[in-house]
Write an enzyme that holds these catalytic residues in place. Structure first.
Site, PDB file in Angstrom:
ATOM      1  N   GLU A 176       0.794  -1.242   0.000  1.00  0.00           N
ATOM      2  CA  GLU A 176       0.000   0.000   0.000  1.00  0.00           C
ATOM      3  C   GLU A 176       0.826   1.291   0.000  1.00  0.00           C
ATOM      4  OE1 GLU A 176      -2.743  -0.553   3.249  1.00  0.00           O
ATOM      5  OE2 GLU A 176      -3.469  -2.459   2.449  1.00  0.00           O
ATOM      6  N   GLU A 283      -6.013 -10.639  -1.954  1.00  0.00           N
ATOM      7  CA  GLU A 283      -6.799 -10.539  -0.710  1.00  0.00           C
ATOM      8  C   GLU A 283      -8.300 -10.524  -1.021  1.00  0.00           C
ATOM      9  OE1 GLU A 283      -5.471  -7.400   1.903  1.00  0.00           O
ATOM     10  OE2 GLU A 283      -3.364  -7.702   1.390  1.00  0.00           O
TER      11      GLU A 283
END
Ligand code: G3I
Length: 377
Positions: A176, A283
């Site tokens: 991220e 994910e």
């Protein structure tokens, strides 16, 4: 749906209550025991064997009992949901704690599964010492602190990556790093404030030096968002131009029933593939909610059916992209343990393929055999 009566029977034997499993994640635990997992349904990873490995992110409790059985039957790859993160493996500087992660790796090896490593650098789940200067104060952006932080980063990655060696075939090296709300597009984490983008280059270079055959990924959420995708693509190209050993992009894929559309996923994967990147779905889960205000106390049947069709469409899309997508991992095993029970607010959610009693949902049939989905009304 042939499994209907079996599913109904199992649910009749059960009532559910909220419990904390000690990991901070609310589980919807059954007060009566589940007799078994379904042995008469196809194995997910066998059904998708010609497409890509299929993974689940797991907590330690998922390795044993019926959870372990479900995991072994349906998945050929696993990821630690939390147990390889910095806070867990190096809570005190230089003192490494690999116990829970080692158990996960042993389970994977014993059952011929792959292991995806998650994650070496993130702005969350870090120990407090990491961003303290030599005097124990919060680090400010100085040349000394930058050197110290990059040294800590290099030591950490060398220790963790060499500990697991070839047992981990792929790493989410940097998690991220993009923030589309920033004018420069980078997440202004402590990493970025103190080192600029050098932490990204260093992390990849050290991971590659330590494990030259491991596949190294940048892992990011909301990669179909056009601005975010553009910023990530720019970063990927810059890293490649600097000779940084980046193998691919991890698309987290925390999605809901409608967004993003499969066509946006296809377009996104094509863009990164054209830039020379491998792609993995890292994910995956499908929330049943569209906004922060909705809340159901039990799972509405119609929504679970919609979720089944949504999973069908997602997997049709992933399978068509199989030359460009090399793995798909779910962020969890079954609905009894999901981070979405706490995010963005506390509420029950049912985002995975198996329900809290570990039985196949319409979502499972959407992946394996959409002809067995409930009829649309
Ligand atoms: O381990 C402690 C426990 O000792 C304590 O009693 C409890 C009190 O709340 O907290 C426990 O830690 C929790 C940890 O999960 C372990 O369950 C943390 O509070 C909680 O914040 C943490 O959440 C994890 C989250 O990352 C951290 O931001 C989720 O489980 C995990 O699913 C989630 O995973 C992330 C990926 O790594 C990156 N992409 C997004 C994804 C979802 O947020």
């Amino acid at each position: 749906m042939r499994s209907g009566p079996i599913l109904l029977l199992s649910l009749c034997c059960l009532s559910f209550r909220h419990v904390d499993d000690g990991t901070g994640v609310t589980r919807f635990a059954q007060t009566a025991s589940v007799p078994s997992i379904q042995t008469d349904i196809p194995s997910l990873c066998t059904a998708l064997a010609s497409d890509f490995p299929l993974g689940a992110a797991i907590w330690p409790g998922a390795l044993t009992g019926l959870h372990g059985e479900l995991l072994k039957k349906h998945f050929n790859s696993i990821t630690a949901e939390n147990d390889m993160k910095w806070q867990h493996v190096e809570p005190v500087e230089g003192k490494f704690e690999f116990g829970p992660a080692d158990e996960l790796v042993s389970f994977a090896k014993a059952n011929h599964m792959l292991v995806r490593g998650h994650t070496l650098v993130w702005d969350q789940q870090n120990p407090t010492w990491l961003f303290k200067d030599v005097q124990g104060r919060d680090m400010t952006p100085t040349p000394e602190n930058k050197a110290l932080l990059l040294q800590r980063l290099s030591r950490h990655i060398r220790a963790v990556v060499s500990h697991f060696g070839n047992d981990v075939y792929a790493w989410d090296v940097v998690n991220e790093p993009i923030d589309p709300s920033q004018p420069d597009g980078f997440r202004h984490s402590a990493w970025y404030r103190i080192t600029g983008t050098d932490y990204i280059d260093t992390a990849f270079r050290v991971a590659h030096e330590t494990a030259p055959t491991a596949k190294l990924y940048i892992n990011e959420y909301a990669t179909t968002n056009p601005r975010k995708r553009g910023l990530l693509l720019k970063l990927v190209r810059e890293l490649k131009n600097r000779g940084v050993p980046l193998y691919g992009v991890g698309h987290q894929m925390h999605v809901n029933l409608d967004y993003p559309r499969a066509s946006a996923i296809t377009q996104t994967v094509h863009m990164f593939a054209a830039a020379g990147m491998d792609n993995q779905i890292t994910e995956l889960d499908v929330s049943v909610y569209q906004n922060d205000q909705q809340r159901y106390s039990s799972a509405p049947t119609a929504l679970l059916a919609r979720q089944g069709y949504r999973y069908r469409d997602l997997f049709r899309c992933f399978r068509k992209l199989k030359g460009s997508i090399s793995a798909v991992t779910f962020w969890g095993l079954a609905d009894d343990h999901t981070w979405l029970a706490h995010y963005p607010v506390d509420r029950p959610n049912w985002p995975l393929l198996f329900d809290a009693a570990l039985q196949a949902k319409p979502a499972y049939w959407g992946v394996v055999n959409p002809r067995r989905l409930p009829r649309r009304k």
